[in-house]
Design a protein around this motif. Structure first.
Motif, PDB file in Angstrom:
ATOM      1  N   SER A 535       0.843  -1.197   0.000  1.00  0.00           N
ATOM      2  CA  SER A 535       0.000   0.000   0.000  1.00  0.00           C
ATOM      3  C   SER A 535       0.876   1.243   0.000  1.00  0.00           C
ATOM      4  O   SER A 535       1.981   1.255   0.535  1.00  0.00           O
ATOM      5  N   CYS A 536       0.391   2.290  -0.652  1.00  0.00           N
ATOM      6  CA  CYS A 536       1.078   3.590  -0.682  1.00  0.00           C
ATOM      7  C   CYS A 536       2.522   3.468  -1.164  1.00  0.00           C
ATOM      8  O   CYS A 536       3.433   4.051  -0.582  1.00  0.00           O
ATOM      9  N   LEU A 558      -3.502  -9.411   1.355  1.00  0.00           N
ATOM     10  CA  LEU A 558      -2.963  -8.636   0.239  1.00  0.00           C
ATOM     11  C   LEU A 558      -3.492  -7.207   0.312  1.00  0.00           C
ATOM     12  O   LEU A 558      -4.703  -6.983   0.317  1.00  0.00           O
ATOM     13  N   ASN A 559      -2.582  -6.253   0.381  1.00  0.00           N
ATOM     14  CA  ASN A 559      -2.951  -4.835   0.469  1.00  0.00           C
ATOM     15  C   ASN A 559      -2.192  -4.051  -0.598  1.00  0.00           C
ATOM     16  O   ASN A 559      -0.977  -3.892  -0.520  1.00  0.00           O
ATOM     17  N   LEU A 560      -2.917  -3.584  -1.615  1.00  0.00           N
ATOM     18  CA  LEU A 560      -2.337  -2.759  -2.679  1.00  0.00           C
ATOM     19  C   LEU A 560      -2.952  -1.362  -2.665  1.00  0.00           C
ATOM     20  O   LEU A 560      -2.881  -0.634  -3.663  1.00  0.00           O
ATOM     21  N   ASN A 584      -7.365  -5.618  -0.034  1.00  0.00           N
ATOM     22  CA  ASN A 584      -7.584  -4.169  -0.013  1.00  0.00           C
ATOM     23  C   ASN A 584      -7.066  -3.569  -1.316  1.00  0.00           C
ATOM     24  O   ASN A 584      -5.862  -3.527  -1.564  1.00  0.00           O
ATOM     25  N   LEU A 585      -8.014  -3.097  -2.137  1.00  0.00           N
ATOM     26  CA  LEU A 585      -7.687  -2.435  -3.407  1.00  0.00           C
ATOM     27  C   LEU A 585      -8.224  -1.009  -3.395  1.00  0.00           C
ATOM     28  O   LEU A 585      -8.482  -0.428  -4.453  1.00  0.00           O
ATOM     29  N   SER A 586      -8.369  -0.413  -2.235  1.00  0.00           N
ATOM     30  CA  SER A 586      -8.942   0.928  -2.105  1.00  0.00           C
ATOM     31  C   SER A 586      -8.043   1.984  -2.737  1.00  0.00           C
ATOM     32  O   SER A 586      -6.812   1.899  -2.675  1.00  0.00           O
ATOM     33  N   LEU A 609     -12.876  -2.120  -1.607  1.00  0.00           N
ATOM     34  CA  LEU A 609     -12.811  -1.626  -2.987  1.00  0.00           C
ATOM     35  C   LEU A 609     -13.142  -0.140  -3.039  1.00  0.00           C
ATOM     36  O   LEU A 609     -13.343   0.406  -4.127  1.00  0.00           O
ATOM     37  N   SER A 610     -13.189   0.513  -1.912  1.00  0.00           N
ATOM     38  CA  SER A 610     -13.662   1.895  -1.834  1.00  0.00           C
ATOM     39  C   SER A 610     -12.718   2.878  -2.518  1.00  0.00           C
ATOM     40  O   SER A 610     -11.556   2.572  -2.796  1.00  0.00           O
TER      41      SER A 610
END
Length: 782
Positions: A535-536, A558-560, A584-586, A609-610
């Motif tokens: 993420s980030c 999984l956090n992207l 997390n694909l936010s 998905l937000s």
């Protein structure tokens, strides 16, 4: 009807004006309970209240009365509860106080918070009723020494004397035993050491002693107060170490020990406090953390955060030493360790405290870098690491803290560019002053662009132009049958950035154990890669279905989130992660439809998905997700286009909770097709228009929550909802009369209609809240 009235509650009714002694209110001779709280009388308390010879409960709190408390109140000999609190213009003198104490012998609750009692001699409190259970005299201007006997009242459960600066006293050293559950003398002149006799208060749940003059050691017997949930000893002169017996306070949720002179280590027994959510140890002389207990490695197993309160067996570095912490509390909401003598690194394990909202480690001697794991504290609102000796760059992961409102990294040795985006665009210079090596907005110092080395030997990871995952081969140890290719996503429209642009990947070195890499989590037994957090990380491009990312067959997390995938589609390849529990694909700039293959993730508990404005969700996908994702607990779809979704097709739906989103517009009439609904929650949205009459067709629903929207018009007929037991319509703009059909619903016991513009009356319920409407009139009775 006058002679039959025994109770009258007109609290929060916007009543105004003077209640004269000849008011028809006083023609209710059988009145036993009278509540006029939270009105606006702007007049003296009438002597006529003394006429209610049968009155047992009188509540005149916060109604803007003024003048002297009339001595006629002392005639209410049957009074068990008297509440005059919140009337700051009301005063009480010694003479009236003596009469109240002498005559109100059945008094059980006395609340006078804010009433001016500076003229009251405290010896007038000597003979308070032995039946007294509550005595609350907060902010009354009391002065002098509080009589000892008050602490020994045999039935006293609540004693609150907060904010009486000239009130002096000390706790009894002997014969102190009563059922006290709430004791607070904060911001008074109480002093002296805590007596051992305090351990006799076996039922105590709240103890507030802040901003007093208490001193000495905390007695070990303090640990016998096993029922305490809230503890505040801050702002005193306590010395010595916190006793290990504090670990017996297993029910405590708030613990304030700041601004004393405690020394030594924080006791390891605090790890027993599994319900602790707020811990403030700032402004003491603590030196370090101690190991919590010896770990039986045969019993240690990885637990997912959310399944238990703790993350087991974590190695941390503190004061330059590795320590094994077996039970790291993950439900803290606030930690303040400021103004102590801590040194060494900030433990990465802090990133496991998923509910943390405030973290203050300022004014210590902490060194090394800021761990990127702090970027996992997604609920964090305040972060203060100022006045330490921290070095290195500010982790880009901190930009994922979308709730962060306060950031203070000043007076350290940080270097490099300040991350940009989201909350970081709101912070000013004072968040970073005293770090000469920092550059970029909001500082005036510009950053010098560093080009990447041209030699592949100097590159730990290979960069190319164009889209795609560019491989960096990681050799797996024994037990693995293949290696996995990973790399960065870079945009062909920009120059590749050098390594410092991707902070999580700074630790990704060829030839090193990938399980030690930032953002990578491995199963501690088999070594499988089970968690991947990028993420980030400024990733850009597309993720094609044949990406080597999808070779991570053991992946569970999984956090992207918050990268830039350039309006590409969400790859159907994500459906291959059959063991995935968290996705997390936010905020990733995806577009197109949510792929149906996500419904294959049957173990998924959290799906984000937000904040993908150009992603849409179709009805058939929703239906398949609802059917297959039986373990799903968290579904975040903020700003996803759901305009084509028809919930009316989900005819087997029993629980519909869409509360606390950003839904707007009117409730569709097709909602009535959900005949099986047992729960309807639409509160805290921006819904408007009338509440559709078709909602009355949901004949099985027992509870309806529509509060905090913008509904207008009338309350529709719900007479067919025979099972309805609760309806909450608070904080809307509903008008007209309160409908009579509500009284015909025999199971309806709780009705919340406050903060609307409703009129008329309604029969009694077990719980009826109609405050802050347009009910009006004069307090007159025939």
């Amino acid at each position: 009807m006058g002679r039959d009235v025994i109770g009258l509650d007109l609290s929060c009714s916007e009543l105004q004006g003077t209640i004269h002694s000849n008011s028809s209110l006083f023609l209710l001779p059988n009145l036993q309970q009278l509540n006029l709280a939270f009105n606006c009388f702007n007049s003296p308390i009438s002597s006529g209240f003394g006429q209610f010879a049968k009155l047992e409960k009188l509540d005149l709190s916060s109604s803007q009365f003024s003048g002297q408390v009339p001595h006629e109140l002392s005639k209410l000999s049957k009074l068990s509860s008297l509440d005059l609190s919140g009337n700051k213009q009301v005063s009480l003198n010694t003479s009236v106080m003596r009469r109240l104490v002498q005559n109100l012998i059945k008094l059980r609750e006395l609340r006078l918070d804010g009433v001016q009692m500076s003229l009251v001699l405290l010896d007038s409190l000597m003979n308070l009723s032995s039946s007294l259970t509550v005595l609350s005299l907060n902010g009354c201007g009391l002065h002098g020494n509080l009589p000892y006997n008050i602490f020994r009242l045999p039935n006293l459960r609540e004693l609150s004397l907060i904010c009486n600066l000239e009130l002096r006293g000390a706790f009894p050293t002997t014969n102190w035993s009563n059922p006290l559950m709430f004791l607070d003398v904060s911001t008074t002149g109480f002093s002296g050491p805590l007596p051992n006799s305090i351990d006799n208060l076996k039922f105590l749940k709240h103890l507030g002693l802040s901003q007093c003059n208490f001193n000495g050691l905390i007695p070990a017997s303090f640990g016998n107060l096993t029922q305490i949930t809230e503890l505040d000893l801050s702002g005193n002169n306590f010395v010595g170490s916190i006793p290990e017996s504090f670990g017996n306070l297993r029910k405590v949720t708030y613990c304030y020990l700041s601004s004393n002179s405690f020394i030594g280590h924080i006791p390891s027994s605090l790890s027993n406090l599994k319900d602790l959510t707020f811990l403030d140890l700032g402004g003491n002389n603590f030196e370090g953390l101690k190991a919590i207990k010896t770990v039986n490695e045969n019993e240690v197993s990885l637990k997912y955060i959310g399944e238990d309160y703790y993350q087991d067996s974590v190695m941390v570095v503190w004061k330059g030493q590795e320590r094994m912490l077996e039970r790291i509390l993950t439900i803290f909401t606030t930690i303040d360790l400021s103004c102590n003598k801590f040194h060494g690194q900030i433990p990465k394990v802090l990133g496991k405290l998923q509910f943390l909202r405030e973290l203050n480690l300022s004014h210590n001697s902490l060194t090394s870098y800021i761990p990127s794991s702090l970027g996992n504290l997604l609920l964090l609102e305040s972060l203060d690491l100022s006045s330490n000796m921290l070095n290195g760059s500010i982790p880009m992961q901190l930009t994922s803290l979308t709730f962060l409102a306060v950031l203070n990294l000043s007076q350290n040795k940080l270097i490099g560019p300040i991350p940009q985006g989201l909350q970081f665009n709101t912070f000013q210079n004072n968040s970073y002053i005293g770090n000469k090596g920092l550059c970029g907005f909001p500082l005036s110092k510009k950053c010098r662009i560093v080009e990447p080395p041209s030699s592949e030997e100097d590159n730990d990871l290979k960069f190319t132009s164009g889209f795609g995952w560019k491989a960096v081969m990681m050799g797996y140890g024994c037990g693995f049958v293949y290696g996995i290719a990973m790399g960065y996503l870079v945009s062909k429209s920009r120059k590749p950035q050098w390594l410092h642009s991707y902070p999580k990947m700074e630790s990704w070195k060829k030839g090193t154990d990938y399980c030690s890499w930032d953002g990578v989590t491995c199963d501690r037994v088999k070594g499988n890669l089970i968690g991947f957090d990028l993420s980030c990380s400024w990733l850009q491009g597309t993720i094609p279905p044949n990406s080597t990312l999808f070779l991570l067959s053991h992946l569970q997390y999984l956090n992207l989130a918050f990268n830039d995938f350039d309006f590409s589609l969400i790859s159907s390849g994500f459906g291959q992660f059959t063991r995935l529990r968290y996705l997390n694909l936010s905020g990733c700039v995806f577009s197109g439809q949510v792929p149906l293959r996500l419904s294959h993730l049957s173990l998924l508990t959290s799906l984000y998905l937000s904040q993908n404005h150009f992603v849409s969700l179709e009805t058939f996908v929703v239906r398949r997700l609802a059917k297959n994702l039986k373990m799903l607990r968290e579904l975040h779809l903020d700003l996803v286009d759901m305009s084509s979704v028809s919930l009316s097709n989900l005819t087997q739906l029993t629980d519909l909770d869409l509360s606390d989103n950003h839904f707007s517009g009117e409730i569709p009439s097709s909602l009535s097709n959900l005949k099986m609904l047992l729960y309807l929650g639409l509160e805290y949205n921006n819904l408007n228009g009338s509440i559709p009459s078709s909602i009355g067709n949901l004949t099985k629903v027992p509870q309806i929550f529509l509060r905090s929207n913008y509904f207008t018009g009338q309350i529709p007929s719900l007479s067919e909802l025979k099972d309805l037991n609760l309806i909450d319509l608070r904080f809307n703009n509903l008008r007209d009369r309160i409908p009579n059909f509500l009284t015909n619903l025999t199971r309806l016991t709780k009705v919340y209609l406050s903060y609307n513009q409703l009129t008329s009356q309604i029969d009694e319920f077990q719980k009826l809240d109609i405050s802050s409407n347009d009910l009006s009139g004069i307090v007159e009775f025939d």
